[in-house]
Design an enzyme around this catalytic site. Structure first.
Site, mmCIF file in Angstrom:
data_model
loop_
_atom_site.group_PDB
_atom_site.id
_atom_site.type_symbol
_atom_site.label_atom_id
_atom_site.label_comp_id
_atom_site.label_asym_id
_atom_site.label_seq_id
_atom_site.Cartn_x
_atom_site.Cartn_y
_atom_site.Cartn_z
ATOM 1 N N ASP A 290 0.864 -1.182 0.000
ATOM 2 C CA ASP A 290 0.000 0.000 0.000
ATOM 3 C C ASP A 290 0.904 1.237 0.000
ATOM 4 O O ASP A 290 1.675 1.432 0.930
ATOM 5 C CB ASP A 290 -0.898 -0.014 1.257
ATOM 6 C CG ASP A 290 -2.052 0.958 1.153
ATOM 7 O OD1 ASP A 290 -1.935 1.948 0.403
ATOM 8 O OD2 ASP A 290 -3.077 0.733 1.824
ATOM 9 N N ARG A 292 -0.193 4.371 -0.166
ATOM 10 C CA ARG A 292 -0.954 5.600 0.120
ATOM 11 C C ARG A 292 -0.435 6.341 1.348
ATOM 12 O O ARG A 292 0.061 5.747 2.278
ATOM 13 C CB ARG A 292 -2.433 5.252 0.342
ATOM 14 C CG ARG A 292 -3.135 4.845 -0.924
ATOM 15 C CD ARG A 292 -4.543 4.390 -0.650
ATOM 16 N NE ARG A 292 -4.577 3.131 0.073
ATOM 17 C CZ ARG A 292 -5.706 2.495 0.387
ATOM 18 N NH1 ARG A 292 -6.869 3.012 0.049
ATOM 19 N NH2 ARG A 292 -5.650 1.343 1.017
HETATM 20 N N1 LIG Z 1 -2.544 -2.046 -6.423
HETATM 21 C C1 LIG Z 1 -3.796 -2.475 -6.395
HETATM 22 N N2 LIG Z 1 -4.767 -1.605 -6.064
HETATM 23 C C2 LIG Z 1 -6.025 -2.071 -6.007
HETATM 24 C C3 LIG Z 1 -6.373 -3.400 -6.309
HETATM 25 N N3 LIG Z 1 -7.714 -3.526 -6.179
HETATM 26 C C4 LIG Z 1 -8.172 -2.307 -5.802
HETATM 27 N N4 LIG Z 1 -7.167 -1.433 -5.699
HETATM 28 C C5 LIG Z 1 -7.152 -0.033 -5.265
HETATM 29 O O1 LIG Z 1 -7.336 -0.058 -3.859
HETATM 30 C C6 LIG Z 1 -7.884 1.173 -3.443
HETATM 31 C C7 LIG Z 1 -9.033 0.849 -2.507
HETATM 32 O O2 LIG Z 1 -8.492 0.207 -1.419
HETATM 33 P P1 LIG Z 1 -9.154 -1.006 -0.688
HETATM 34 O O3 LIG Z 1 -8.025 -1.884 -0.242
HETATM 35 O O4 LIG Z 1 -10.254 -1.615 -1.518
HETATM 36 O O5 LIG Z 1 -9.885 -0.432 0.531
HETATM 37 P P2 LIG Z 1 -9.325 0.566 1.557
HETATM 38 O O6 LIG Z 1 -9.603 1.915 0.956
HETATM 39 O O7 LIG Z 1 -7.928 0.264 1.928
HETATM 40 O O8 LIG Z 1 -10.193 0.240 2.837
HETATM 41 P P3 LIG Z 1 -11.733 0.476 3.083
HETATM 42 O O9 LIG Z 1 -11.834 1.836 3.718
HETATM 43 O O10 LIG Z 1 -12.158 -0.586 4.013
HETATM 44 O O11 LIG Z 1 -12.424 0.395 1.753
HETATM 45 C C8 LIG Z 1 -8.293 1.913 -4.702
HETATM 46 O O12 LIG Z 1 -7.315 2.903 -4.957
HETATM 47 C C9 LIG Z 1 -8.232 0.841 -5.783
HETATM 48 O O13 LIG Z 1 -7.884 1.370 -7.044
HETATM 49 C C10 LIG Z 1 -5.323 -4.290 -6.663
HETATM 50 O O14 LIG Z 1 -5.508 -5.476 -6.887
HETATM 51 N N5 LIG Z 1 -4.064 -3.781 -6.698
#
Ligand SMILES: Nc1nc2c(ncn2[C@@H]2O[C@H](COP(=O)(O)OP(=O)(O)OP(=O)(O)O)[C@@H](O)[C@H]2O)c(=O)[nH]1
Ligand SMILES: [Zn+2]
Length: 373
Positions: A290, A292
């Protein structure tokens, strides 16, 4: 303009220019504590400069990868955030691209691996900021043809500056299907082309602890209704809940693919089609699981005058990050939906490996034996 402000502005402009140069295939000089290097991004749109270097293979040519990518290609340097690879034999562009993550892996012969310098680490950061794979060719500094010069410390401190400098620029009414009582506030920071937005439903600024959602951009899920993730449902679900309650703030953060960008997310999808899970696919490409930084979300809430929230999330890292930046979270509310056959493994991985608070999927425990997560 005072001198400190002037030099900060110069740093921001230089970092932004360096990102553009690397993205377009150009060469930057990056000046770090151990000296300066010339760098070019392997994943650039027009890669002629690094291809020239590969053909000539001048003395001191190094390929810089992140620690996770070096590990993935079997070249671990213990404890290194970034590793620099030297070539003891002839090297081809195909080999460089493969090591960078753009093709099948070559055999690891003829390679030696070292800790990357501060300037090389900064170049990797620039590649990430430009939405490229984190792979850089570097050469010792020379009087050669260089498009731009930037300081390593300016690059490495830019993420902090991005959050600090984020300011609301414009607010407009935005009646939406879920409620007519909505406004959109767009934020900008001088060093970044990413425009984050806050969707305000009702008047969350006047509520004691409004519902809040940090939503990271997911073009595939938010716009096309992809079944590979749960983002589209989470976006619609959060807005519906805020509309029902009459108040809420949804921060739409331009952090596509957990911060790796759209192109790299699709590359990660390709790897998942070959059997890797969402965590391993990121690290295989050289990213953290992650990437972010939720400091930007805390900064946006602060600028909006919202200090206490009830957060819709399953992700404990968001709770920790916001709390660490002084936001008071009075309640965590789950936001989960029924899995489908395309996103079940993805959601299970989030619970098992990323610590997401998803206890059940379709009424079935996510972890063996129904253990708490
Ligand atoms: N690198 C990557 N990003 C992903 C994938 N699937 C979704 N995303 C990205 O993950 C982000 C969303 O994160 P999530 O892990 O679904 O959820 P979260 O925001 O961490 O947590 P919540 O608040 O519970 O939804 C978005 O930016 C999506 O584009 C993947 O397989 N790989
Ligand atoms: Zn998604």
């Amino acid at each position: 303009m005072n001198e400190t402000l002037g030099s900060a502005t110069r740093d921001v402009a230089q970092v932004a220019a360096a990102e553009r140069v690397l993205r377009s295939g150009g060469v930057c000089r990056v000046v770090g504590r151990e000296g300066a290097v010339l760098v070019a991004a392997v994943d650039a749109t027009d890669g002629t400069r690094w291809r020239d270097w590969t053909a000539a293979q001048p003395a001191g040519l190094r390929l810089v990868l992140t620690g996770p990518r070096a590990l993935a290609v079997g070249l671990a340097v213990p404890g290194a955030a970034c590793a620099a690879i030297t070539f003891t034999g002839p090297v081809t562009p195909a080999c460089i691209e493969a090591l960078a993550g753009r093709g099948p892996l070559p055999s690891g012969t003829g390679l030696a691996c070292y800790h990357a310098s501060e300037a090389e680490r900064a170049a990797i950061e620039l590649a990430k900021r430009a939405g490229l794979l984190p792979a850089i060719l570097s050469l010792p500094d020379s009087a050669g043809d260089v498009e731009h010069t930037v300081g390593a410390d300016a690059v490495l401190s830019q993420a902090c500056r991005d959050a600090r400098a984020l300011e609301p620029v414009v607010e407009a009414m935005l009646p939406i299907a879920a409620t007519e009582k909505a406004r959109l506030v767009a934020f900008r920071a001088p060093g970044s082309s990413l425009e984050h937005v806050a969707l305000l439903i009702g008047r969350p600024e006047d509520v004691e602890a409004p519902l809040c959602r940090l939503h990271s951009e997911c073009l595939t899920g938010d716009l096309f209704g992809s079944l590979r993730c749960d983002c589209g449902e989470q976006l619609d679900g959060a807005i519906a809940r805020m509309a029902q309650e009459g108040h809420g703030v949804l921060l739409y953060l331009r952090q596509e693919g957990r911060g790796i960008g759209l192109v790299n997310k699709l590359r990660a999808y390709r790897l998942q089609e070959q059997g890797l899970d969402t965590v391993d696919a990121n690290t295989h490409l050289g990213f953290h699981p992650d990437e972010r930084d939720f400091a930007i979300a805390a900064a946006m809430l602060e600028r909006l005058g919202i200090a206490r929230i009830r957060l819709l999330t399953n992700n404990p890292e968001k709770l920790d990050a916001l709390a660490g930046h002084g936001v008071e979270i009075v309640e965590r509310l789950p936001l989960s939906f029924a899995a489908n056959r395309h996103n079940r493994a993805y959601l299970e991985t989030k619970a098992r490996r990323s610590g997401h608070l998803l206890r059940f999927l379709d009424g079935r425990p996510v972890l063996a034996g129904g253990a708490e997560v």
